[in-house]
Write an enzyme that holds these catalytic residues in place. Structure first.
Site, PDB file in Angstrom:
ATOM      1  N   GLU B  71       0.757  -1.248  -0.429  1.00  0.00           N
ATOM      2  CA  GLU B  71      -0.154  -0.172   0.047  1.00  0.00           C
ATOM      3  C   GLU B  71       0.704   1.194   0.178  1.00  0.00           C
ATOM      4  OE1 GLU B  71      -3.482  -1.734   2.884  1.00  0.00           O
ATOM      5  OE2 GLU B  71      -1.826  -0.536   3.711  1.00  0.00           O
ATOM      6  N   THR B  99       5.924  -9.436   8.836  1.00  0.00           N
ATOM      7  CA  THR B  99       4.440  -8.933   8.825  1.00  0.00           C
ATOM      8  C   THR B  99       4.087  -7.732   7.802  1.00  0.00           C
ATOM      9  OG1 THR B  99       3.403 -10.192  10.615  1.00  0.00           O
ATOM     10  CG2 THR B  99       1.985  -9.382   9.460  1.00  0.00           C
ATOM     11  N   ASP B 242      -7.510  -4.616   9.994  1.00  0.00           N
ATOM     12  CA  ASP B 242      -6.627  -3.274   9.356  1.00  0.00           C
ATOM     13  C   ASP B 242      -6.952  -3.368   7.609  1.00  0.00           C
ATOM     14  OD1 ASP B 242      -4.497  -4.682   8.728  1.00  0.00           O
ATOM     15  OD2 ASP B 242      -3.694  -3.087   9.886  1.00  0.00           O
ATOM     16  N   VAL B 308      -7.598   1.958  12.281  1.00  0.00           N
ATOM     17  CA  VAL B 308      -6.753   0.783  10.892  1.00  0.00           C
ATOM     18  C   VAL B 308      -5.484   1.761  10.331  1.00  0.00           C
ATOM     19  CG1 VAL B 308      -9.702   0.190   9.945  1.00  0.00           C
ATOM     20  CG2 VAL B 308      -8.068   2.805   9.348  1.00  0.00           C
TER      21      VAL B 308
END
Lengths: 352, 352
Positions: B71, B99, B242, B308
Site C-alpha cells: 500500500e 508481516t 485493518d 486501521v
C-alpha cells in the site's frame, strides 16, 4: 529465533536494500554506454507493453498545489511491484532546482519487501526517451531520418540519442524559445554523429522533418505546434504535455492525426487529448506492438504519440536497472528485521 | 549555471536527502527515551487531528495479491507532503520476515523535493501505539487503569507503554493464542513498572479490564472479542483488523458500542465496521478532539476505536522525526541536481 542477547545485532541481509544513487546510476550508464542502455531499455519496455494485460494499471495518484504536483505511480505484474515518486514544479528552474525529480522502488510481491530503491530523475530521462523511441520505431515511416526537436531542455539530448540509436535518425533540427537551451543541446550533442541544425522558430525546425518531438516544460495550454507545420507522413511524439492544463498541440492536429497513447484513462486526463472530446478515437500503443490493432495506415498518414509517461515504463526501467546492479553498491538498512519477527520491541531494547 | 567543466562535481546540498535507517531511528528513540517519544508523538498526532480539514485525504492505494498487500498512503497539508509504503504479508512470519514493513518520505510541497526518507517499520509501531493512546485518552473513562492486551506480537509492548505513559494504565492482562508470544511480551515489559498478568484465554484477559486493545495479525474474519466479554464502561482499541476480510470483533459488539474512526471512507473498507451496514453510525476521532462531536456519553458506555491506521498519523510521525534528526546522519544522493537544471545530459557527460 532467540531470546535477548547482550549486543545489538548488525542489520541482517534481509534488512538491507540496494540503493542506486545519482552518482551510481551515472556510473552504470557509462559502464554500459548510453546508447546501448537506451536500446536495451526500449526493448525492455516493448516486452512489457506486449504483456500489457498482466499489469495492474491505475492513473497516477496526484497531489496538486498551486505551483506544482507530486505524484505516485504504482503498478504490478503480480510478481514484482514498482512505484515512482515524481514532482513537477516549473518554477523550480528559476531557483536552480529541477522541474522534475523522481525516485522509485521495486519490490517483490510475494513478501512485500523492497528489492531496490533508486534515484529516478536520470532513469526517467532514459525511459522517457526509450518510450519515444519505441513509439517512433512502431509508428513512424521506416525511412524517417530527420527529427525536429522542439524544446531543448533536460529531456532533449536523451530524445535525440534514443531516436538515433533505435530508429536511425541522422539529423536533428533544434528549436527552443530560449536560444541558450538550443546552444546547450547542440554543444552536448556535438560528438554524437548527428547532423545538428539550430533553427530560429518551431516552424523552421519542422521543415522537412520526418519525426517531430515536442518536449517543452511550461505548465499552460501553450501551442507549440500549429496544424500548418505538420506535413503528410510525419510522426509526432508530444511528450511535454503531461498534466491537466499542460498541452503543446493545436487541436486541429488531433483531428488529422491517428492518435496513440500509453494508457487511455490517464491520457484523457493529462495528454493532448484533454483538449478534445472523450470520444476522440485513440489506440493504446501496446495493442499495436502485440498486433491487436493497426499502427500507421500509410506513408501519408500523420501519427501522434500522445505520451504522458506511464507506470509500466518505470516498472520496466526499475527491473532493467535491478539487472545492472553489481555487488559493492550502497545498501540501506531500511527494513527492521528482528530475529523473532514478533519481537520488534526486543530489537529496539537490544540496540540501546 | 556554467558550461562543461573537467571534473564531475560532488553532489550539491540540494541533491542530498537525509535518510533515517533502522539503526538510526533506534538511536534517536533511545536518545529521547521511548516513553517521552510516545508522549510527544501522541501530542503531535492530536495537534494534526485538530486541524484535520487542512489535510488532503484519500483511502490508501492498495495492490492486493493472494498472499498480501502493498500500500501507498499519501497525504498533504499544503505545506508538506508525506507518503508511506507499507506491506502486509501474514505468511512472512513463517519465513522469518516481518508481516509488516514500511518506509516513507516527507517532502516540501513548494518544490516537490524530499526532505526526509525514513524506515517506518519502527516508526509505524510508535505512531500506532500513540494513536491508540490518543484514542484512549480521548474516549476511555479517566480512571482507567487496567489494560487487556489481546495479541502479544510486534505491536504489543508499544501499545502497553504508550497507554502507561499517556493514559495512566498500571496493569496489563496479556493473552495470545501462542503462549510464547505472551512470554516474550512479559519478558520485554518486566522492567516497565507495569503489573503484568498473563492469562490463558481472551475471556480471562478481559476480566476487570477498563481498556481492551486487540492487535492480532491473522488475515481472516477472526472473532477475538465476543460480546459477553465486554463489560459496561470499557474502551476498546481494535487495531489488528485493518484490511478487507480482517476483523477481530463480534458484530454484536458494534451494535452496543459508540464507534470512533480515523477516516470514515477508509474504515468502511478496512475496519471492524466492514461487518455492518454502511449506515452504521460512526464519529471521526478528530471531531471529538476539536469539540465538534461528543465523545464518551457516560461512564457506562462502551466506546470503540476502530483503528486501521491513517496517512495523517504517518505525516505526524515523519514530521516529528524530521525535527529529531541531527547533523552527521546518513545523506542520500537521490536528487539529480545539475548546475543548470536544463542540463541533465551535461551532468551525465561530466560524470564519465
Amino acid at each position: 529465533m532467540q531470546a535477548n542477547r547482550a549486543t545489538p545485532p548488525a542489520p541482517s541481509a534481509q534488512a538491507l536494500v540496494p540503493f542506486v544513487s545519482v552518482a551510481e546510476i551515472m556510473a552504470i550508464i557509462h559502464r554500459i554506454g548510453l546508447k546501448p542502455a537506451l536500446m536495451d531499455l526500449t526493448d525492455r519496455i516493448a516486452a512489457d507493453f506486449r504483456r500489457w494485460p498482466d499489469f495492474d494499471k491505475t492513473p497516477r495518484v496526484a497531489a496538486h498545489s498551486p505551483i506544482g504536483v507530486i505524484e505516485l505511480m504504482p503498478t504490478s505484474d503480480g510478481a514484482r511491484y514498482a512505484f515512482k515518486y515524481v514532482n513537477g514544479h516549473p518554477a523550480n528552474t528559476k531557483a536552480g532546482l529541477q522541474t522534475v525529480t523522481a525516485f522509485g522502488v521495486l519490490s517483490a510481491v510475494d513478501t512485500g519487501y523492497p528489492l531496490l530503491i533508486s534515484e529516478m530523475t536520470m532513469l526517467t530521462a532514459l525511459r522517457t526517451a526509450a518510450t519515444s523511441a519505441l513509439a517512433t520505431r512502431t509508428l513512424a515511416r521506416p525511412d524517417s531520418r530527420v527529427l525536429a526537436l522542439i524544446g531543448n531542455g533536460a529531456q532533449a539530448e536523451f530524445q535525440a540519442l534514443a531516436l538515433q540509436a533505435v530508429c536511425g535518425i541522422d539529423t536533428v533540427r533544434l528549436f527552443d524559445t530560449d536560444p541558450a537551451a538550443t546552444a546547450k543541446c547542440a554543444r552536448n550533442l556535438a560528438e554524437s554523429g548527428l547532423m545538428l541544425i539550430p533553427c530560429t522558430s518551431a516552424e523552421a525546425a519542422c521543415e522537412g522533418a520526418d519525426v517531430i518531438t515536442t518536449c517543452t516544460a511550461d505548465k499552460r495550454l501553450a501551442t507549440v505546434l500549429h496544424d500548418n507545420m505538420i506535413g503528410a507522413g510525419v510522426h509526432i511524439n508530444a511528450i511535454g504535455g503531461d498534466c491537466p492544463g499542460k498541452t503543446e498541440l493545436a487541436p486541429a492536429i488531433l483531428s488529422r492525426a491517428e492518435t496513440f497513447v500509453e494508457y487511455e484513462p490517464q491520457t484523457r486526463i493529462e495528454g493532448e487529448i484533454q483538449q478534445v472530446g472523450a470520444d476522440h478515437p485513440v489506440t493504446e500503443l501496446w495493442q499495436v506492438l502485440g498486433g491487436q490493432a493497426p499502427g500507421r495506415r500509410d506513408a501519408q498518414a500523420v501519427t501522434l504519440f500522445d505520451g504522458v509517461g506511464f507506470a509500466v515504463e518505470d516498472f520496466s526501467a526499475l527491473n532493467w536497472l535491478y539487472d545492472q546492479i553489481q555487488p559493492g553498491g550502497t545498501m540501506l538498512d531500511v527494513i527492521a528485521d528482528p530475529d523473532d519477527p514478533r519481537d520488534l520491541y526486543g530489537m529496539l531494547q537490544r540496540a540501546r
